[in-house]
Design a protein around this motif. Structure first.
Motif, PDB file in Angstrom:
ATOM      1  N   GLY A   1       6.785  -0.704  -0.568  1.00 45.25           N
ATOM      2  CA  GLY A   1       6.002  -1.277  -1.657  1.00 45.25           C
ATOM      3  C   GLY A   1       6.673  -1.104  -3.006  1.00 45.25           C
TER       4      GLY A   1
ATOM      5  N   MET B   1       9.407  -3.576  -3.172  1.00 48.58           N
ATOM      6  CA  MET B   1       8.866  -4.924  -3.259  1.00 48.58           C
ATOM      7  C   MET B   1       8.383  -5.291  -4.662  1.00 48.58           C
TER       8      MET B   1
ATOM      9  N   SER C   1       2.235  -3.315  -2.880  1.00 46.87           N
ATOM     10  CA  SER C   1       2.943  -3.838  -4.054  1.00 46.87           C
ATOM     11  C   SER C   1       2.086  -4.833  -4.832  1.00 46.87           C
ATOM     12  N   GLN C   2       1.157  -5.482  -4.134  1.00 45.71           N
ATOM     13  CA  GLN C   2       0.274  -6.448  -4.793  1.00 45.71           C
ATOM     14  C   GLN C   2      -1.001  -5.805  -5.324  1.00 45.71           C
TER      15      GLN C   2
ATOM     16  N   SER D   1      11.085  -8.792  -2.423  1.00 46.58           N
ATOM     17  CA  SER D   1      10.455  -8.795  -1.106  1.00 46.58           C
ATOM     18  C   SER D   1      11.396  -9.339  -0.039  1.00 46.58           C
TER      19      SER D   1
ATOM     20  N   TYR E   1       6.072  -4.208   6.829  1.00 48.25           N
ATOM     21  CA  TYR E   1       6.331  -5.160   5.751  1.00 48.25           C
ATOM     22  C   TYR E   1       5.023  -5.579   5.080  1.00 48.25           C
ATOM     23  N   MET E   2       4.010  -5.920   5.892  1.00 47.19           N
ATOM     24  CA  MET E   2       2.740  -6.385   5.334  1.00 47.19           C
ATOM     25  C   MET E   2       2.020  -5.286   4.561  1.00 47.19           C
TER      26      MET E   2
ATOM     27  N   LYS F   1       3.705  -4.909   1.325  1.00 50.93           N
ATOM     28  CA  LYS F   1       3.350  -6.042   0.474  1.00 50.93           C
ATOM     29  C   LYS F   1       1.966  -5.852  -0.132  1.00 50.93           C
TER      30      LYS F   1
END
Length: 502
Positions: free
Chosen positions: A75, A78, A47-48, A82, A40-41, A44
């Motif tokens: 990603g 997301m 995606s950021q 999210s 998940y991280m 993330k």
């Protein structure tokens, strides 16, 4: 027209079965597995636009443990949402895709719509596959892409020509599978083995070279960052006890022996007939050994008798289990063989069909594949356990663990550093930087590491056994360095402020 030969009816029935079973077994809770939080991280971070980094660490180090394929998929999703439930449902879609691909693949291998339907139904009703289809883990996506790769190989023609686009699609899917799980190297090896056995020399060479070129960027990146973490773990006697040192030749022989024994007597029987949970503290009993040997024998027999592509399936399975024999024997569980369970089911059902057909033929009778529904029912019976698990509340130890994280989210800045047993899971609820304490038997070294990592808080939890092995002795020896901030009972869980000296 018979229903069993209708090209739309049976897949439609599989879709209906999927909707019912997935709704029945779906678990909305976060699994107590650090890997799903790490995926998940990483998704993330991608995606950021932060790159393939560990965003839960204060220095946001590049990640060199998990292949980037599954985080990249997360990603992309997301970018729109999210929400963890949404991401879990994505794995459900990968399960549905895997079921339909297996149906098409077995239909090509056996030329039997009904046998393909029964095999795909057994996969859909498999306890372990259903369980992982609602987790944020890479096993089910890997299963989808690897099965799709096998399907394209089966469609790539029977000649050694390199002009068939299905052949190149298969190579691309093999590389994608590798980027989702490193075990994808077994898929590449299985494909090369198949082409060699078929004397398709150009396809074998092209598969090896193109796959090597495809995986090379990740390999070079890993080497630049100090080498792959999985390779380092393979060299340790016990990855969870690094102080035990590296494995020597004798350790590897012991590992292979232990793994072989466990897979035959425990993992393989449990993967197909999960009615009773295995006891990993003891060797499999006589019944488990007999069941395991029978499953292996019938599966291999069925694969060898497949009308087409037997070397493809056999090569992939042999490569997979050859790798699993070398893995540390503390890595127990069916999890590592989940992606190949559909192929074991394929060989098992075709083997049973062949055996019963020959037996009935001697009695001047015909054996209909529909009778294979009987063993199928024994395989899907435990799904009720998944249903019950999905509706259980979190264990109190985990409730207290997450309560510490939520306190920090509400009362501290996100740039504090927390040392705890399950950092990735803690991050999902705290939003702070997290790290794991050093696995040091000497409290002085552990305290020194907390200083170097600029830790602000530690969590004395009861969700991870090593907390009591490593962190608790340091707290007892240096109580003046820790201040109690939050306490939760039943079981006792503490959030402690760490007093740094620098």
């Amino acid at each position: 027209m018979q229903l069993t030969s209708h090209k739309f009816f049976l897949p439609f029935l599989l879709i209906l079965f999927f909707l019912g079973s997935y709704y029945y077994t779906f678990d909305p809770k976060i699994a107590q597995l650090g890997d799903n939080a790490s995926y998940y991280m990483l998704g993330k971070a991608l995606s950021q636009g932060e790159g393939y980094v560990n965003i839960s660490k204060i220095n946001k180090t590049p990640n060199n443990h998990y292949p980037p394929g599954y985080p990249a998929i997360l990603g992309v999703v997301m970018l729109f949402s999210s929400d963890i439930i949404t991401l879990k449902l994505l794995n459900g879609l990968f399960l549905l895709g895997s079921v339909l691909v297996l149906f098409a693949l077995v239909n090509r291998l056996s030329s039997s719509h009904l046998l393909a339907f029964i095999t795909a139904s057994a996969m859909l009703g498999n306890f372990h596959i259903q369980q992982y289809s609602s987790l944020l883990m890479s096993e089910v996506p890997f299963m989808f892409f690897s099965l799709l790769c096998l399907l394209f190989i089966s469609r790539s023609g029977s000649t050694d020509s390199l002009r068939d686009k299905n052949f190149w699609f298969a190579i691309a899917l093999a590389v994608v599978s590798y980027y989702i799980r490193s075990l994808g190297i077994a898929l590449i090896a299985g494909a090369v083995f198949y082409y060699l056995m078929e004397k398709h020399w150009r396809k074998a060479g092209a598969t090896a070279l193109a796959s090597f070129a495809g995986v090379l960027p990740w390999f070079l990146r890993s080497q630049h960052l100090g080498g792959g973490s999985y390779a380092r773990q393979l060299q340790l006697i016990n990855p969870y006890r690094p102080e035990l040192g590296t494995a020597d030749f004798g350790d590897y022989l012991t590992r292979i022996t232990e793994n072989f024994s466990r897979y035959v007597s425990v993992e393989i029987p449990y993967s197909i007939f999960p009615g009773t949970r295995p006891d990993y503290t003891a060797s499999g009993d006589t019944g488990s050994w007999i069941l395991g040997i029978a499953i292996i024998a019938i599966t291999v027999y069925g694969i060898i008798l497949l009308p087409k592509f037997r070397w493809l399936i056999l090569g992939y399975l042999l490569s997979t289990f050859g790798i699993l024999m070398l893995w540390p024997d503390v890595w127990v569980g069916v999890r590592f063989m989940i992606p190949v369970i559909p192929l074991i089911l394929t060989g098992l059902f075709f083997g049973l069909y062949t055996i019963f057909s020959r037996f009935f033929r001697q009695a001047n009778k015909n054996f209909h594949p529909a009778w294979l529904v009987i063993p199928l029912l024994f395989m899907v019976a435990p799904l009720g356990e998944l249903h019950d698990q999905a509706r259980l509340p979190l264990h109190p130890a985990w409730q207290n663990y997450y309560a510490m994280a939520e306190w920090l989210r509400k009362n501290e800045k996100p740039d504090v550093v927390v040392s705890c047993g399950k950092p990735a899971l803690f991050y999902l609820y705290s939003g702070t930087y997290t790290m794991r304490y050093a696995f040091e038997d000497e409290p002085d070294k552990l305290i020194r590491d907390l200083e170097e990592q600029q830790v602000d808080y530690v969590v004395l939890d009861q969700v991870y056994g090593n907390t009591m092995r490593y962190l608790l002795p340091a707290i007892k020896q240096y109580p003046e360095r820790f201040e109690q901030i939050v306490y939760a009972k039943n079981p006792d869980t503490f959030l402690l402020k760490f007093r740094r000296l620098n």
